[in-house]
Write a protein that holds these residues in place. Structure first.
Motif, PDB file in Angstrom:
ATOM      1  N   PRO A 364       0.832  -1.206   0.000  1.00  0.00           N
ATOM      2  CA  PRO A 364       0.000   0.000   0.000  1.00  0.00           C
ATOM      3  C   PRO A 364       0.873   1.266   0.000  1.00  0.00           C
ATOM      4  CG  PRO A 364      -0.544  -1.491   1.832  1.00  0.00           C
ATOM      5  CD  PRO A 364       0.765  -1.927   1.264  1.00  0.00           C
ATOM      6  N   VAL A 365       0.430   2.282  -0.710  1.00  0.00           N
ATOM      7  CA  VAL A 365       1.091   3.594  -0.727  1.00  0.00           C
ATOM      8  C   VAL A 365       0.059   4.629  -0.321  1.00  0.00           C
ATOM      9  CG1 VAL A 365       2.460   5.220  -2.067  1.00  0.00           C
ATOM     10  CG2 VAL A 365       2.563   2.777  -2.614  1.00  0.00           C
ATOM     11  N   LEU A 366       0.383   5.404   0.715  1.00  0.00           N
ATOM     12  CA  LEU A 366      -0.566   6.370   1.261  1.00  0.00           C
ATOM     13  C   LEU A 366       0.046   7.770   1.239  1.00  0.00           C
ATOM     14  CD1 LEU A 366      -0.549   3.574   3.215  1.00  0.00           C
ATOM     15  CD2 LEU A 366      -2.569   4.710   4.105  1.00  0.00           C
ATOM     16  N   PRO A 367      -0.791   8.816   1.083  1.00  0.00           N
ATOM     17  CA  PRO A 367      -0.264  10.190   1.023  1.00  0.00           C
ATOM     18  C   PRO A 367      -0.214  10.851   2.399  1.00  0.00           C
ATOM     19  CG  PRO A 367      -2.577  10.215   0.468  1.00  0.00           C
ATOM     20  CD  PRO A 367      -2.240   8.778   0.774  1.00  0.00           C
ATOM     21  N   TYR A 368       0.757  11.735   2.570  1.00  0.00           N
ATOM     22  CA  TYR A 368       0.774  12.585   3.762  1.00  0.00           C
ATOM     23  C   TYR A 368       1.013  14.022   3.309  1.00  0.00           C
ATOM     24  CZ  TYR A 368       5.943  12.700   3.520  1.00  0.00           C
ATOM     25  OH  TYR A 368       7.245  12.899   3.120  1.00  0.00           O
ATOM     26  N   ASP A 369       0.627  14.964   4.185  1.00  0.00           N
ATOM     27  CA  ASP A 369       0.776  16.381   3.864  1.00  0.00           C
ATOM     28  C   ASP A 369       1.973  17.021   4.546  1.00  0.00           C
ATOM     29  OD1 ASP A 369      -1.614  16.707   2.198  1.00  0.00           O
ATOM     30  OD2 ASP A 369      -2.711  16.283   4.040  1.00  0.00           O
ATOM     31  N   SER A 370       2.528  16.368   5.555  1.00  0.00           N
ATOM     32  CA  SER A 370       3.744  16.848   6.216  1.00  0.00           C
ATOM     33  C   SER A 370       4.427  15.647   6.865  1.00  0.00           C
ATOM     34  CB  SER A 370       3.424  17.903   7.276  1.00  0.00           C
ATOM     35  OG  SER A 370       2.713  17.323   8.357  1.00  0.00           O
ATOM     36  N   VAL A 371       5.723  15.762   7.062  1.00  0.00           N
ATOM     37  CA  VAL A 371       6.445  14.663   7.718  1.00  0.00           C
ATOM     38  C   VAL A 371       5.911  14.463   9.138  1.00  0.00           C
ATOM     39  CG1 VAL A 371       8.709  13.891   8.526  1.00  0.00           C
ATOM     40  CG2 VAL A 371       8.495  14.991   6.297  1.00  0.00           C
ATOM     41  N   GLU A 372       5.497  15.546   9.783  1.00  0.00           N
ATOM     42  CA  GLU A 372       4.922  15.437  11.120  1.00  0.00           C
ATOM     43  C   GLU A 372       3.643  14.594  11.092  1.00  0.00           C
ATOM     44  OE1 GLU A 372       7.781  18.551  11.004  1.00  0.00           O
ATOM     45  OE2 GLU A 372       5.996  18.253   9.747  1.00  0.00           O
TER      46      GLU A 372
END
Length: 485
Positions: A364-372
């Motif tokens: 699975p590959v999921l998106p994030y908006d910041s490393v935090e």
């Protein structure tokens, strides 16, 4: 069955009483015997793996099982005498003159329950550590890799007396009886669910346990490693090698990937393309490992089917076609599969592959908006056995290391921290308890025996009843107050 187990344990406990602390020479000799076993039987080891898996490339068996074991043996043989030396510790001023030191004593008889995915590595690595610590060993290999279990029993019986190393074979019922024995230490490698049962069983006899479990090990891709085509290809190749090695049947394999939202689709495509370059074909490809059983294959197919029903984008290998499904099933092969999630929140919909360890070639590959946000996503779940962070920015690496938890870490790579003989290997929380490998393994199977020898004259020799004025003055001084007039 239980009687045979008890008899074997009794033999080993008697051997412990006869020779409770083997010297460095017999420990090195035992390790040398294991080394000869491995060097002289590489072909037999590979044939056993092929019988159980259907196929696994010979280089993978050498790289993942034989070479790490040889490295561990060389590392331990060169250092075991130093590890055994008594360690002097300071003596407090109030106890002078006196001497204090720690002696490393073998815990005694060690039980080891090993899994099927790396049947030689995960059986013999703890055996190496236990022998270096001077212990006796009873090994229960997995019944799901019977050819490897049979070979282990045969080869170890050729090298060791059963009072030193014994192999116990049998089904799940036998494994439960094995875990109920009164070992001096029990090490289990396997799933978290079974690990709970093992710990409960061992607790009845107060047997200390080391649990090497697993869980969902994440890979966090920082923006600098996916922002350009070149960086993305380099990162995707590294991830694909670690994920699809042994067809993903690795407790340390990246279980899911967190990528910057702006580069989500490109990253997923790069991972699928990297898999295609590594394995241009799946059917009859001697480099691609088969799945251990039809049951395991059905479980993985169910995870992919669940994702498809939920409308997630699935990037399939060219060999993953309807007209080849029968052939793939016959060879127990599942092509590398990349599943793209549109949002982190999508995992809250009970998507099956995000609720359990995948343990197969599905990523699975999921998106994030910041490393935090990515770190917070990892921390909101049980502590994983491994964490992988891809970035060339040292400050970003330090940030991820300081804000996440995991058993171990490889930076800009996968799996390789486990192959370093000087590093401890183990999980935390749901991914395990305790660590072994190298010196950590020696310590795991040793008891640090504390010893104190007072001098001929000591303050405590005269601070005894009946307590008089001298005792009261001494105690007042020790507490840091002035004596009263």
């Amino acid at each position: 069955m239980t009687g045979h187990l008890q008899h074997s344990l009794l033999l080993q406990k008697r051997a412990v009483l006869r020779e409770p602390v083997p010297g460095a020479a017999p420990r090195r000799a035992a390790l040398a015997g294991l080394e000869r076993l491995l060097r002289g039987n590489a072909g037999r080891l590979q044939r056993a793996v092929m019988a159980d898996f259907g196929n696994r490339a010979h280089p993978e068996t050498v790289l993942a099982e034989i070479l790490p074991l040889l490295d561990a043996i060389v590392y331990a043989r060169a250092r075991v005498a130093g590890w055994m030396r008594p360690q002097r510790v300071p003596v407090g001023l109030r106890f002078q003159p006196g001497q204090a030191w720690v002696e490393m004593r073998p815990v005694g008889c060690v039980g080891i329950v090993s899994p099927w995915n790396y049947p030689f590595l995960l059986s013999l690595q703890p055996v190496i550590d236990a022998l270096a610590a001077g212990c006796r060993v009873m090994l229960k290999p997995s019944e799901l890799s019977p050819a490897c279990a049979d070979l282990l029993a045969t080869l170890l019986a050729e090298v060791f007396d059963p009072e030193d190393v014994a192999v116990m074979q049998g089904d799940a019922a036998m494994a439960r009886a094995f875990c109920a024995l009164e070992f001096d230490h029990l090490l289990f490698t396997g799933s978290t669910g079974v690990g709970r049962e093992v710990m409960q069983s061992a607790a009845r006899n107060l047997v200390p346990v080391t649990l090497e479990l697993g869980g969902k090990s994440p890979a966090i891709l920082c923006p600098d490693r996916v922002a350009t085509d070149a960086a993305r290809r380099r990162t995707a190749h590294s991830l694909a090698v670690g994920k699809f090695f042994n067809a993903g049947q690795t407790c340390l394999a990246p279980d899911y990937v967190l990528a910057p939202r702006a580069h989500l689709a490109a990253t997923a495509e790069a991972l699928a393309e990297a898999a295609r370059r590594l394995y241009p074909s799946i059917l009859d490809n001697p480099d691609y490992t088969g799945l251990i059983s039809n049951r395991h294959q059905d479980r993985l197919l169910g995870l992919v089917a669940d994702a498809a029903q939920r409308g997630l984008a699935i990037l399939r290998h060219p060999d993953d076609r309807a007209d080849r499904q029968g052939l793939l099933r016959a060879q127990r092969r599942l092509p590398p599969t990349v599943v793209m999630f549109p949002d982190l929140a999508a995992t809250a919909t009970e998507t099956a592959m995000m609720q359990e360890e995948i343990f197969g070639p599905v990523l699975p590959v999921l998106p994030y908006d910041s490393v935090e946000q990515a770190a917070a996503f990892v921390n909101a779940r049980p502590v994983p056995l491994a964490l992988y962070c891809y970035t060339d920015d040292r400050a970003q690496q330090r940030h991820v290391l300081d804000t996440t938890r995991s058993g171990g870490v490889t930076l800009n790579g996968t799996l390789l921290h486990c192959a370093q003989p000087g590093l401890p290997f183990g999980g935390l929380g749901h991914s395990g308890t305790g660590a072994y490998h190298g010196h950590a393994g020696f310590l795991r199977f040793s008891h640090r025996r504390a010893i104190y020898r007072p001098g001929r004259f000591s303050g405590f020799t005269w601070m005894t009843p009946p307590h008089g004025a001298m005792t009261r003055r001494a105690l007042t001084l020790m507490l840091g107050r002035k004596p009263q007039a």
